[in-house]
Design an enzyme around this catalytic site. Structure first.
Site, PDB file in Angstrom:
ATOM      1  CB  CYS A 219      17.319  64.072   7.417  1.00 19.30           C
ATOM      2  SG  CYS A 219      17.346  65.862   7.582  1.00 19.30           S
ATOM      3  NE  ARG A 315      25.363  68.450  10.278  1.00 19.97           N
ATOM      4  CZ  ARG A 315      24.484  68.288   9.294  1.00 19.97           C
ATOM      5  NH1 ARG A 315      23.193  68.360   9.561  1.00 19.97           N
ATOM      6  NH2 ARG A 315      24.897  68.060   8.058  1.00 19.97           N
TER       7      ARG A 315
END
EC number: 1.1.1.205
Length: 400
Positions: A219, A315
């Site tokens: 991430c 998302r």
């Protein structure tokens, strides 16, 4: 200027748990916990809803070992429903012992129902089953995917994960309220990192809260967007609110070692969600790649361009953008192949049991009450790792 400093944030490498007087042996501890208000786990481990981590093989493996897998949503509704059905149709050890004690069952049967040979009943004596004796499984959905949720519930899914990079947002709350008003299903909502977000989601019906913005190995949200809270502090903040409502916290991301699981639980989580550690196992859907003498498996973040093109763009609020206009918050990479997941989970659980033994805690609830930690310096972290020696034989549960 309205910006304010609300304090220092800590993550796993910033702390060490302090040992207590103990009469508890690691093998004696109970790892049972709550995933949501109404769904339990035998071990506090969840495989993440990522398209290179959890499809039915991973979900079956997790449930057979006492945890649960969350089927990712980067597929059409029918395919995701079929993945859930494959888990639900898998023959558990309970069913084998009752109906087919001597039958050698293939991993994939010809009638479409997935089964697995009972080669190691001891390893799978802790299965996480629903009230019909079937393996438990969860599935992820995005905002406004009410029809997807309905089909998953009809297929027998045990929990819905309403998944967003920013769970404290209007459309997530609207979707949560609609699901809870129309369906009898527990819903986990995330991801969040603040007390305010936790409280608002619980007040709108959340049965579990998923905590973590940017801690995952793949991430880049904290770098690209400059947003997030280090994971230990985020868990502490969210659990301080959730505990008042009796709602479990799922710590999502940042787990590198088994000791991190103990730390996450000690500061208030009821379970942890794992991606990269499981991505290298045989059961993950990532493709294998041989580079030199080493086998790797493909692993990508759900905020990577590849994953967003496949369906996770919502998302990150980018579902309608062409590829050249996407702003990724994750990368695509690879992790070393680790073999079957059973050995990996065994090491994670073993490390957690050791942690609880050191802290004199026979249960996760006791761990919450008895744990304390010290903040450490970079010198303390360096001292904690292997030092002043060259490792000549690798071990399963440690790499620097």
């Amino acid at each position: 200027m309205g910006t304010k400093n609300i304090g220092k944030g800590l993550t796993f490498e910033d702390i060490l748990l302090v040992p207590n007087y103990s009469e508890v042996l690691p093998r004696e501890v109970s790892l049972e916990t709550k995933l949501t208000k109404n769904v339990s786990l035998k071990i506090p481990l969840i495989s993440s809803a990522m398209d290179t981590v959890t499809e039915h093989l991973m979900a079956v493996g997790m449930a057979r070992l006492g945890g649960i897998g969350i089927i990712h949503k980067n597929m059409d509704m029918e395919s995701q429903v079929n993945e859930v059905l494959k888990v639900k149709n898998w023959i558990s050890n309970l069913e084998k012992n009752e109906s087919t004690p001597d039958q050698n069952l293939d991993k994939e049967s010809t009638d479409g129902k997935d089964t697995k040979s009972n080669n190691n009943i001891d390893a799978y004596s802790n299965e996480n089953l629903d009230n019909k004796g079937r393996l438990r499984v969860g599935a992820a959905i995005g905002v406004n995917e009410i029809e997807r949720a309905k089909l998953l519930v009809e297929a027998g899914v045990d929990v819905i994960v309403l998944d967003s990079a920013h769970g404290h947002s209007l459309n997530i709350i609207r979707t949560l309220k609609e699901i809870k008003s129309k369906m009898n299903i527990d819903v986990i909502v995330g991801n969040v990192v603040t007390e305010e977000a936790t409280k608002e989601l619980i007040e709108n019906g959340a049965d579990g809260i998923k905590v973590g913005i940017g801690p995952g190995s793949i991430c880049t949200t904290r770098i690209v967007a400059g947003v997030g809270v280090p994971q230990i502090t985020a868990i502490e903040k969210c659990s301080s609110v959730a505990s008042k409502f009796g709602i479990p916290i799922i710590a999502d991301g940042g787990i590198r070692y088994s000791g991190d699981i103990g730390k996450a639980l000690a500061v208030g989580a009821s379970s942890v969600m794992i991606g990269s550690i499981l991505a290298g196992t045989e059961e993950s859907p990532g493709e294998k790649e041989l580079i030199g003498d080493t086998v790797y498996k493909y692993y990508r973040g759900m905020g990577s361009v590849g994953a967003m093109k496949s369906g996770s763009g919502d998302r990150y609020f980018q579902e309608k953008r062409p590829e050249n206009k996407m702003v990724p918050e994750g990368i695509e990479g690879r992790v070393k192949y680790k073999g079957e997941m059973e050995g990996v989970v065994y090491q994670l659980v073993g490390g957690l049991r050791s942690c609880m033994g050191y802290l004199g805690s026979a249960s996760i609830e006791e761990l919450w009450k008895k744990s304390s930690y010290v903040e450490i310096t970079t010198s303390g972290l360096r001292e904690s790792h292997v030092h002043d020696v060259e490792i000549v034989k690798e071990v399963m549960n440690y790499s620097k």
